[in-house]
Design a protein around this motif. Sequence first.
Motif, PDB file in Angstrom:
ATOM      1  N   GLY A 142      -8.515 -90.209-105.527  1.00 50.09           N
ATOM      2  CA  GLY A 142      -7.510 -90.162-106.595  1.00 50.09           C
ATOM      3  C   GLY A 142      -7.381 -88.834-107.304  1.00 50.09           C
ATOM      4  O   GLY A 142      -6.278 -88.320-107.478  1.00 50.09           O
ATOM      5  N   GLN A 143      -8.507 -88.248-107.728  1.00 45.46           N
ATOM      6  CA  GLN A 143      -8.430 -86.974-108.442  1.00 45.46           C
ATOM      7  C   GLN A 143      -7.800 -85.894-107.575  1.00 45.46           C
ATOM      8  O   GLN A 143      -6.945 -85.151-108.020  1.00 45.46           O
ATOM      9  CB  GLN A 143      -9.814 -86.517-108.886  1.00 45.46           C
ATOM     10  CG  GLN A 143     -10.293 -87.199-110.131  1.00 45.46           C
ATOM     11  CD  GLN A 143     -11.635 -86.655-110.532  1.00 45.46           C
ATOM     12  OE1 GLN A 143     -12.542 -86.585-109.722  1.00 45.46           O
ATOM     13  NE2 GLN A 143     -11.749 -86.279-111.797  1.00 45.46           N
ATOM     14  N   VAL A 144      -8.248 -85.809-106.347  1.00 50.78           N
ATOM     15  CA  VAL A 144      -7.703 -84.807-105.443  1.00 50.78           C
ATOM     16  C   VAL A 144      -6.238 -85.113-105.160  1.00 50.78           C
ATOM     17  O   VAL A 144      -5.366 -84.253-105.277  1.00 50.78           O
ATOM     18  CB  VAL A 144      -8.504 -84.760-104.120  1.00 50.78           C
ATOM     19  CG1 VAL A 144      -7.815 -83.869-103.100  1.00 50.78           C
ATOM     20  CG2 VAL A 144      -9.926 -84.287-104.366  1.00 50.78           C
ATOM     21  N   ALA A 145      -5.966 -86.350-104.803  1.00 53.05           N
ATOM     22  CA  ALA A 145      -4.619 -86.723-104.379  1.00 53.05           C
ATOM     23  C   ALA A 145      -3.577 -86.518-105.461  1.00 53.05           C
ATOM     24  O   ALA A 145      -2.491 -86.010-105.184  1.00 53.05           O
ATOM     25  CB  ALA A 145      -4.608 -88.181-103.912  1.00 53.05           C
ATOM     26  N   PHE A 146      -3.887 -86.862-106.679  1.00 61.64           N
ATOM     27  CA  PHE A 146      -2.857 -86.822-107.707  1.00 61.64           C
ATOM     28  C   PHE A 146      -2.939 -85.596-108.618  1.00 61.64           C
ATOM     29  O   PHE A 146      -1.929 -84.948-108.864  1.00 61.64           O
ATOM     30  CB  PHE A 146      -2.855 -88.124-108.498  1.00 61.64           C
ATOM     31  CG  PHE A 146      -2.454 -89.266-107.612  1.00 61.64           C
ATOM     32  CD1 PHE A 146      -1.124 -89.464-107.275  1.00 61.64           C
ATOM     33  CD2 PHE A 146      -3.413 -90.090-107.041  1.00 61.64           C
ATOM     34  CE1 PHE A 146      -0.752 -90.483-106.414  1.00 61.64           C
ATOM     35  CE2 PHE A 146      -3.047 -91.112-106.177  1.00 61.64           C
ATOM     36  CZ  PHE A 146      -1.716 -91.310-105.861  1.00 61.64           C
ATOM     37  N   TYR A 147      -4.118 -85.256-109.107  1.00 61.38           N
ATOM     38  CA  TYR A 147      -4.206 -84.098-109.998  1.00 61.38           C
ATOM     39  C   TYR A 147      -3.900 -82.788-109.287  1.00 61.38           C
ATOM     40  O   TYR A 147      -3.097 -81.985-109.746  1.00 61.38           O
ATOM     41  CB  TYR A 147      -5.585 -84.021-110.663  1.00 61.38           C
ATOM     42  CG  TYR A 147      -5.852 -85.127-111.640  1.00 61.38           C
ATOM     43  CD1 TYR A 147      -4.969 -85.388-112.688  1.00 61.38           C
ATOM     44  CD2 TYR A 147      -6.985 -85.918-111.527  1.00 61.38           C
ATOM     45  CE1 TYR A 147      -5.214 -86.402-113.592  1.00 61.38           C
ATOM     46  CE2 TYR A 147      -7.236 -86.927-112.435  1.00 61.38           C
ATOM     47  CZ  TYR A 147      -6.356 -87.167-113.458  1.00 61.38           C
ATOM     48  OH  TYR A 147      -6.599 -88.167-114.345  1.00 61.38           O
ATOM     49  N   THR A 197      -2.465 -82.381-106.387  1.00 63.04           N
ATOM     50  CA  THR A 197      -1.120 -82.412-105.794  1.00 63.04           C
ATOM     51  C   THR A 197      -0.081 -81.945-106.800  1.00 63.04           C
ATOM     52  O   THR A 197       0.757 -81.094-106.489  1.00 63.04           O
ATOM     53  CB  THR A 197      -0.779 -83.827-105.299  1.00 63.04           C
ATOM     54  OG1 THR A 197      -1.674 -84.152-104.231  1.00 63.04           O
ATOM     55  CG2 THR A 197       0.645 -83.907-104.792  1.00 63.04           C
ATOM     56  N   SER A 198      -0.141 -82.464-108.001  1.00 62.20           N
ATOM     57  CA  SER A 198       0.861 -82.049-108.993  1.00 62.20           C
ATOM     58  C   SER A 198       0.594 -80.633-109.495  1.00 62.20           C
ATOM     59  O   SER A 198       1.528 -79.873-109.712  1.00 62.20           O
ATOM     60  CB  SER A 198       0.916 -83.042-110.149  1.00 62.20           C
ATOM     61  OG  SER A 198      -0.313 -83.096-110.811  1.00 62.20           O
ATOM     62  N   TYR A 199      -0.656 -80.260-109.648  1.00 64.52           N
ATOM     63  CA  TYR A 199      -1.009 -78.918-110.134  1.00 64.52           C
ATOM     64  C   TYR A 199      -0.461 -77.836-109.211  1.00 64.52           C
ATOM     65  O   TYR A 199       0.085 -76.835-109.663  1.00 64.52           O
ATOM     66  CB  TYR A 199      -2.528 -78.812-110.259  1.00 64.52           C
ATOM     67  CG  TYR A 199      -3.024 -77.512-110.828  1.00 64.52           C
ATOM     68  CD1 TYR A 199      -2.906 -77.245-112.190  1.00 64.52           C
ATOM     69  CD2 TYR A 199      -3.637 -76.571-110.011  1.00 64.52           C
ATOM     70  CE1 TYR A 199      -3.386 -76.057-112.718  1.00 64.52           C
ATOM     71  CE2 TYR A 199      -4.118 -75.384-110.545  1.00 64.52           C
ATOM     72  CZ  TYR A 199      -3.991 -75.125-111.890  1.00 64.52           C
ATOM     73  OH  TYR A 199      -4.468 -73.951-112.412  1.00 64.52           O
ATOM     74  N   VAL A 256       3.590 -86.513-100.033  1.00 67.06           N
ATOM     75  CA  VAL A 256       2.773 -85.439 -99.471  1.00 67.06           C
ATOM     76  C   VAL A 256       2.355 -85.802 -98.053  1.00 67.06           C
ATOM     77  O   VAL A 256       1.926 -86.919 -97.780  1.00 67.06           O
ATOM     78  CB  VAL A 256       1.524 -85.198-100.352  1.00 67.06           C
ATOM     79  CG1 VAL A 256       0.620 -84.144 -99.749  1.00 67.06           C
ATOM     80  CG2 VAL A 256       1.943 -84.798-101.755  1.00 67.06           C
ATOM     81  N   ARG A 257       2.485 -84.831 -97.162  1.00 66.43           N
ATOM     82  CA  ARG A 257       2.070 -85.032 -95.777  1.00 66.43           C
ATOM     83  C   ARG A 257       0.554 -84.850 -95.677  1.00 66.43           C
ATOM     84  O   ARG A 257      -0.020 -83.996 -96.347  1.00 66.43           O
ATOM     85  CB  ARG A 257       2.781 -84.008 -94.876  1.00 66.43           C
ATOM     86  CG  ARG A 257       2.630 -84.367 -93.398  1.00 66.43           C
ATOM     87  CD  ARG A 257       3.485 -83.490 -92.527  1.00 66.43           C
ATOM     88  NE  ARG A 257       2.803 -82.211 -92.380  1.00 66.43           N
ATOM     89  CZ  ARG A 257       3.406 -81.052 -92.301  1.00 66.43           C
ATOM     90  NH1 ARG A 257       4.703 -80.959 -92.367  1.00 66.43           N
ATOM     91  NH2 ARG A 257       2.722 -79.945 -92.167  1.00 66.43           N
ATOM     92  N   LEU A 258      -0.084 -85.658 -94.860  1.00 68.20           N
ATOM     93  CA  LEU A 258      -1.523 -85.576 -94.628  1.00 68.20           C
ATOM     94  C   LEU A 258      -1.762 -85.234 -93.171  1.00 68.20           C
ATOM     95  O   LEU A 258      -1.202 -85.874 -92.279  1.00 68.20           O
ATOM     96  CB  LEU A 258      -2.199 -86.918 -94.957  1.00 68.20           C
ATOM     97  CG  LEU A 258      -3.687 -87.032 -94.628  1.00 68.20           C
ATOM     98  CD1 LEU A 258      -4.517 -86.070 -95.488  1.00 68.20           C
ATOM     99  CD2 LEU A 258      -4.156 -88.471 -94.826  1.00 68.20           C
TER     100      LEU A 258
END
Length: 160
Positions: free
Chosen positions: A14-19, A21-23, A54-56
């Motif tokens: 979650g932290q990586v995916a959302f924080y 990503t938006s940063y 976001v593409r993974l």
Amino acid sequence: MIRQVSVDDRLLHGQVAFYWTSYYNLDTILVLNDEAANDEFTKMILGLAKPREVRLQIAEVEAGFEIVQKQLESPENVLIIVGSLFDANQVLEHFHQLKTLNLGGLRMRPNGKILNERTALTSEDIAICRRLLERKITITVRHSPEVTESLLNENGLKQL
């Protein structure tokens, strides 16, 4: 454009995916991890953890070098995540133009020494960090963009 290379033993969460990503306004998250690349269940879980827009991409570390090379010249914003300092060192040795590494999270392991609440380094990790610092790689320690960036240097390593 590679926005960050980050070490996190949980890879994508979650932290990586959302924080992050938006940063960084990420277009792609590239996970370079041999185990994840060869485990369909892990790939499925990582796919569920990423934001929809976001593409993974998931690849073995060395096999991912071709992807990294393409991303270096791409206008896309890309975050590279590896699961260990050993893997990060492989990437940074191969791509000398990448000059920074973030330690996002390495949980306690046998013989680990606590760096902060989310990061513990083994003697092997400390040796890799020393080699990276000798090569003028900047090592930051942040688990999210909201955390004040701290730099890891030789003095910090001596305290471990």
